[in-house]
Enzyme design. Structure first.
Site, PDB file in Angstrom:
ATOM      1  N   ASP A 196       0.311   2.399   4.713  1.00 61.74           N
ATOM      2  CA  ASP A 196       0.095   3.316   3.582  1.00 61.74           C
ATOM      3  C   ASP A 196      -1.206   4.092   3.777  1.00 61.74           C
ATOM      4  O   ASP A 196      -1.997   4.249   2.852  1.00 61.74           O
ATOM      5  CB  ASP A 196       0.063   2.535   2.271  1.00 61.74           C
ATOM      6  CG  ASP A 196       0.186   3.444   1.045  1.00 61.74           C
ATOM      7  OD1 ASP A 196       0.641   4.599   1.209  1.00 61.74           O
ATOM      8  OD2 ASP A 196      -0.167   3.007  -0.059  1.00 61.74           O
ATOM      9  N   GLY A 250      -4.524   1.846 -10.475  1.00 66.00           N
ATOM     10  CA  GLY A 250      -3.549   2.043  -9.417  1.00 66.00           C
ATOM     11  C   GLY A 250      -2.214   1.443  -9.789  1.00 66.00           C
ATOM     12  O   GLY A 250      -1.972   1.058 -10.935  1.00 66.00           O
ATOM     13  N   GLY A 251      -1.328   1.352  -8.775  1.00 68.17           N
ATOM     14  CA  GLY A 251       0.018   0.881  -9.034  1.00 68.17           C
ATOM     15  C   GLY A 251       0.085  -0.571  -9.467  1.00 68.17           C
ATOM     16  O   GLY A 251       0.968  -0.963 -10.221  1.00 68.17           O
ATOM     17  N   MET A 252      -0.836  -1.422  -8.988  1.00 68.88           N
ATOM     18  CA  MET A 252      -0.772  -2.853  -9.296  1.00 68.88           C
ATOM     19  C   MET A 252      -1.761  -3.288 -10.365  1.00 68.88           C
ATOM     20  O   MET A 252      -1.629  -4.375 -10.910  1.00 68.88           O
ATOM     21  CB  MET A 252      -1.012  -3.672  -8.025  1.00 68.88           C
ATOM     22  CG  MET A 252       0.106  -3.590  -7.016  1.00 68.88           C
ATOM     23  SD  MET A 252      -0.218  -4.645  -5.588  1.00 68.88           S
ATOM     24  CE  MET A 252      -0.138  -6.264  -6.346  1.00 68.88           C
ATOM     25  N   VAL A 275      -9.278  -1.266 -11.503  1.00 70.87           N
ATOM     26  CA  VAL A 275     -10.473  -1.613 -10.736  1.00 70.87           C
ATOM     27  C   VAL A 275     -11.684  -1.365 -11.624  1.00 70.87           C
ATOM     28  O   VAL A 275     -11.843  -0.272 -12.183  1.00 70.87           O
ATOM     29  CB  VAL A 275     -10.574  -0.792  -9.436  1.00 70.87           C
ATOM     30  CG1 VAL A 275     -11.809  -1.215  -8.637  1.00 70.87           C
ATOM     31  CG2 VAL A 275      -9.317  -0.969  -8.598  1.00 70.87           C
TER      32      VAL A 275
END
Length: 500
Positions: free
Chosen positions: A148, A22-24, A27
């Site tokens: 979001d 993901g963006g950060m 996982v």
């Protein structure tokens, strides 16, 4: 099978592979280990480290874990632990054996679901969001807003239960990192108009997003084509005749442009959706799962991918002073033979390349290929040829009050540009597409240089050498990096000598 890969260890977590990115960060599927043979399967979210972690990013991740852990509800993902290991922050989450709703629609082969099924799924999301909205600490409301809610942040497990995930940009009174409403974060496809405008927000932005998802699932149509403009939404019954008038009217109210006109509680939408779903044979998660199983749509999670990017980072010894340090050669692309290409990088990122051929004597503007990539540009870019030079400008408006534009730096309103003009002698600078209070995308133009009988452009990141066809008059490569998908998108614009 996850156990087919050689396991790694990240602190007391045994990793089996990569679940997603993901963006950060990434996982991972992991086993939490402890004394007495304790083991628990978890999804381990690890912050991506490409440079020293600043304190704001550190606190944002901790905030996400804290906020999610405070919401104890079956329709919100469970947080087990937050911590730091080897300089990396991590959050251990409940492993959900399922898929997000965006993946579900792809597997189902349709963007339209029966209203009862869509209602039962969105109603579960409303239940989880209602629990978040009503959250209190020591008798005081926390005013938690997700901000979001999207198809990607709603997970459906194999038993038909929906869970809300990713409170990374949520707003609440307990956050240590202030989430400035003027900074627009998240998926613009489901944002309420006031959120797109960077205005003050309340819980009705989640009401709007949930209703918009219901509208899309029930009709197979996104009323704004997942773009950044907003207007009144057509009646639900016009595209979904099975919707009863009362439910259609409520969805319309939830999608009001004025937040004051929407229900103050998302529970109102959830209750109406449950009433419809139950009266049409879809009264719980089991019925949702049965619907997809009977149609051969798998709700199983995607296969775990191998990953070794969390192994301890060894520092190689310095090379001998007399030895030449080997460097990797850039990938060489000849546009005379290849017009489109996609590759993955060793960093886990990827890049795509497309080519636009334009005659020097062409008439009228042409929409650039970068404009067709979903979620990349806030507004389409157009290009025309002017005296052998390339002229780039922005098309359309975000809404009647704010026009998307080009900027040298979108943070400086005075740097707005009417157009970007590039010729073969230019030393172009990067420019921003968008609006300083909206989504902004940085674009870097690279102008080719004549080498023999070819125009050649050298791209530094990703490392590429692009050669234009021999009949080209000029070569310009536009490079844009999509932060959310970690992908580089390149458009090679070749201006030809004659008409095409």
């Amino acid at each position: 099978m996850a156990d087919a890969y050689e396991p790694q260890f990240f602190g007391r977590y045994q990793l089996s592979g990569l679940l997603g990115q993901g963006g950060m960060g990434s996982v991972y599927l992991a086993q939490q280990t402890g004394p007495g043979g304790f083991r628990r399967e978890v999804a381990l979210k690890v912050i991506r480290v490409e440079e020293p972690l600043d304190e704001e990013l550190r606190l944002m991740l901790l905030d996400e874990a804290q906020l999610t852990a405070l919401v104890n509800h079956p329709n919100v993902v469970t947080v087990y632990e937050v911590g730091e290991h080897d300089g990396r922050l991590f959050v251990a989450l409940e492993r959900i054996h399922g898929i997000n709703l965006a993946t579900l629609l792809k597997r189902a082969g349709t963007r339209r679901l029966p209203l009862a099924v869509a209602a039962a799924m969105v109603a579960q999301a409303c239940d989880g969001l209602h629990a978040a909205h009503e959250l209190q600490r020591d008798g005081r409301p926390l005013h938690l807003i997700h901000r979001d809610v999207s198809l990607s942040n709603l997970m459906l497990d194999e038993r038909g239960r929906v869970r809300v995930i990713d409170f990374g940009i949520a707003r609440a009174n307990v956050r240590r990192v202030a989430t400035d409403p003027a900074i627009v974060r998240g998926n613009i496809a489901y944002m309420a108009p006031e959120q797109l405008a960077g205005q003050e927000l309340d819980r009705t932005v989640d009401v709007y997003a949930a209703a918009l998802i219901l509208f899309e699932l029930a009709t197979g149509t996104h009323p704004f084509r997942r773009e950044q403009w907003r207007a009144s939404v057509p009646p639900l019954r016009g595209l979904c005749p099975e919707a009863p008038p009362a439910l259609g009217d409520l969805v319309g109210v939830c999608l009001s442009l004025d937040p004051q006109s929407r229900p103050r509680s998302i529970d109102a939408l959830g209750e109406a959706l449950w009433t419809y779903a139950r009266s049409h044979g879809c009264g719980g998660p089991e019925a949702v799962a049965r619907h997809f199983h009977e149609r051969g749509v798998s709700l199983a999670p995607p296969p775990v991918r191998p990953s070794d990017d969390l192994r301890p980072r060894a520092v190689p010894p310095p090379p001998p002073r007399t030895a030449a340090v080997a460097t990797s050669e850039p990938t060489r692309i000849d546009l005379a033979h290849t017009l489109e290409l996609e590759r993955a990088l060793a960093t886990g990122e990827r890049w795509t390349l497309r080519t636009t051929m334009m005659p020097a004597t062409g008439r009228g503007p042409r929409r650039l290929a970068l404009s067709t990539i979903e979620g990349l540009l806030p507004a389409p870019l157009l290009a025309t040829c002017a005296g052998g030079a390339l002229c780039i400008h922005c098309e359309g408006a975000v809404d009647p009050s704010t026009r998307a534009s080009l900027y040298v730096d979108a943070r400086q309103p005075s740097s707005r540009l009417e157009r970007v003009l590039i010729d073969d002698g230019s030393l172009p600078h990067p420019f921003d597409v968008g609006h300083r209070r909206y989504q902004v995308q940085r674009v870097e133009p690279v102008v080719g240089r004549r080498q023999g009988d070819r125009w050649v452009a050298q791209i530094s990141r990703p490392a590429l050498t692009v050669l234009a066809p021999r009949d080209a008059h000029m070569l310009v490569v536009l490079v844009a990096h999509h932060e959310m998908t970690r992908a580089y998108h390149l458009e090679c614009i070749c201006i030809e000598r004659g008409p095409r």
